[in-house]
Design a protein around this motif. Sequence first.
Motif, PDB file in Angstrom:
ATOM      1  N   GLY A  96      44.210  -4.212  31.052  1.00  0.00           N
ATOM      2  CA  GLY A  96      43.939  -2.809  29.924  1.00  0.00           C
ATOM      3  C   GLY A  96      43.727  -3.311  28.460  1.00  0.00           C
ATOM      4  N   VAL A  97      43.582  -4.464  28.311  1.00  0.00           N
ATOM      5  CA  VAL A  97      43.161  -4.597  27.107  1.00  0.00           C
ATOM      6  C   VAL A  97      41.286  -5.332  27.217  1.00  0.00           C
ATOM      7  N   ILE A  98      41.338  -4.731  26.179  1.00  0.00           N
ATOM      8  CA  ILE A  98      39.305  -4.525  25.832  1.00  0.00           C
ATOM      9  C   ILE A  98      38.750  -4.965  24.794  1.00  0.00           C
ATOM     10  N   ASP A  99      38.518  -6.288  24.518  1.00  0.00           N
ATOM     11  CA  ASP A  99      37.949  -6.494  22.745  1.00  0.00           C
ATOM     12  C   ASP A  99      39.062  -6.013  22.008  1.00  0.00           C
ATOM     13  N   GLY A 100      40.555  -6.978  22.912  1.00  0.00           N
ATOM     14  CA  GLY A 100      41.383  -7.317  22.053  1.00  0.00           C
ATOM     15  C   GLY A 100      42.283  -6.644  21.690  1.00  0.00           C
ATOM     16  N   LYS A 101      41.672  -4.897  21.866  1.00  0.00           N
ATOM     17  CA  LYS A 101      42.687  -4.128  22.279  1.00  0.00           C
ATOM     18  C   LYS A 101      42.986  -3.753  23.184  1.00  0.00           C
ATOM     19  N   GLN A 102      44.885  -3.345  23.398  1.00  0.00           N
ATOM     20  CA  GLN A 102      45.414  -2.522  24.612  1.00  0.00           C
ATOM     21  C   GLN A 102      45.139  -1.264  25.133  1.00  0.00           C
ATOM     22  N   ILE A 103      44.197  -0.421  25.653  1.00  0.00           N
ATOM     23  CA  ILE A 103      44.180   0.726  25.749  1.00  0.00           C
ATOM     24  C   ILE A 103      44.818   0.982  26.644  1.00  0.00           C
ATOM     25  N   LEU A 104      45.414   0.713  27.794  1.00  0.00           N
ATOM     26  CA  LEU A 104      45.736   1.087  28.544  1.00  0.00           C
ATOM     27  C   LEU A 104      47.371   0.211  28.680  1.00  0.00           C
ATOM     28  N   ALA A 105      48.317   0.357  28.973  1.00  0.00           N
ATOM     29  CA  ALA A 105      50.123   0.371  29.098  1.00  0.00           C
ATOM     30  C   ALA A 105      49.923  -1.510  30.086  1.00  0.00           C
ATOM     31  N   GLU A 106      50.218  -2.434  29.513  1.00  0.00           N
ATOM     32  CA  GLU A 106      49.971  -3.253  30.464  1.00  0.00           C
ATOM     33  C   GLU A 106      50.501  -3.145  31.658  1.00  0.00           C
ATOM     34  N   LYS A 107      52.050  -2.439  31.244  1.00  0.00           N
ATOM     35  CA  LYS A 107      53.311  -2.450  31.979  1.00  0.00           C
ATOM     36  C   LYS A 107      52.732  -1.214  33.380  1.00  0.00           C
ATOM     37  N   ILE A 108      51.526  -0.498  32.723  1.00  0.00           N
ATOM     38  CA  ILE A 108      50.719   0.114  34.031  1.00  0.00           C
ATOM     39  C   ILE A 108      50.048  -0.985  35.917  1.00  0.00           C
ATOM     40  N   PHE A 109      49.562  -1.973  34.585  1.00  0.00           N
ATOM     41  CA  PHE A 109      49.357  -2.760  35.576  1.00  0.00           C
ATOM     42  C   PHE A 109      49.852  -4.011  36.296  1.00  0.00           C
ATOM     43  N   LYS A 110      50.924  -3.948  35.622  1.00  0.00           N
ATOM     44  CA  LYS A 110      52.650  -4.591  36.599  1.00  0.00           C
ATOM     45  C   LYS A 110      52.768  -4.308  37.688  1.00  0.00           C
ATOM     46  N   GLN A 111      53.028  -2.794  37.118  1.00  0.00           N
ATOM     47  CA  GLN A 111      53.409  -1.877  37.930  1.00  0.00           C
ATOM     48  C   GLN A 111      52.509  -2.066  39.383  1.00  0.00           C
ATOM     49  N   THR A 112      51.427  -1.149  39.286  1.00  0.00           N
ATOM     50  CA  THR A 112      50.615  -0.496  40.449  1.00  0.00           C
ATOM     51  C   THR A 112      49.806  -2.157  40.817  1.00  0.00           C
ATOM     52  N   THR A 113      50.410  -3.408  40.500  1.00  0.00           N
ATOM     53  CA  THR A 113      49.947  -4.776  41.145  1.00  0.00           C
ATOM     54  C   THR A 113      50.807  -4.962  41.533  1.00  0.00           C
ATOM     55  N   SER A 114      51.785  -5.229  41.552  1.00  0.00           N
ATOM     56  CA  SER A 114      53.777  -5.623  42.426  1.00  0.00           C
ATOM     57  C   SER A 114      53.211  -5.374  43.986  1.00  0.00           C
TER      58      SER A 114
END
Length: 144
Positions: A96-114
């Motif tokens: 969710g980080v693009i150009d140093g900015k968190q554009i989508l919450a990191e927890k979304i990616f942790k949850q969806t890839t666990s």
Amino acid sequence: MIVDVFLQGTNWNYNNVGVNLLIEITQRLYKMPLAQIIEEHVCLPMEFKQTGWCKEQNDKLVWINEQYANDQGTEANLFMSARELAYWGYVHLNRGVIDGKQILAEKIFKQTTSIISPADLKHELPRNGFFFGLYKMSRVLQQS
């Protein structure tokens, strides 16, 4: 109505029951169609202009004789350009980080890839994440 086909953790069957339930919950929570939620919270912030639900064929889409009742996000008619799909993958790789900015919450990616399958699921059955089958990866993780 959700009907159990077998006891949880005893077998596996691909279906859209969970996805359909998630769509229903999301629409009730936001009080708007899923297509509008995705447009406002994902497509606009990411500047996606070639992603969205379509119910009618056009020359820019790969169409295989599908028929859809609506374009509100309740059917499998979400279309995306190859470029935007690749960028979506890039967003996932960067959690969710693009150009140093968190554009989508990191927890979304942790949850969806666990892996969320029961720990005692039979070894020969696939392990799954939120939306992704993680069968081969789960075996690698079990061996390490």
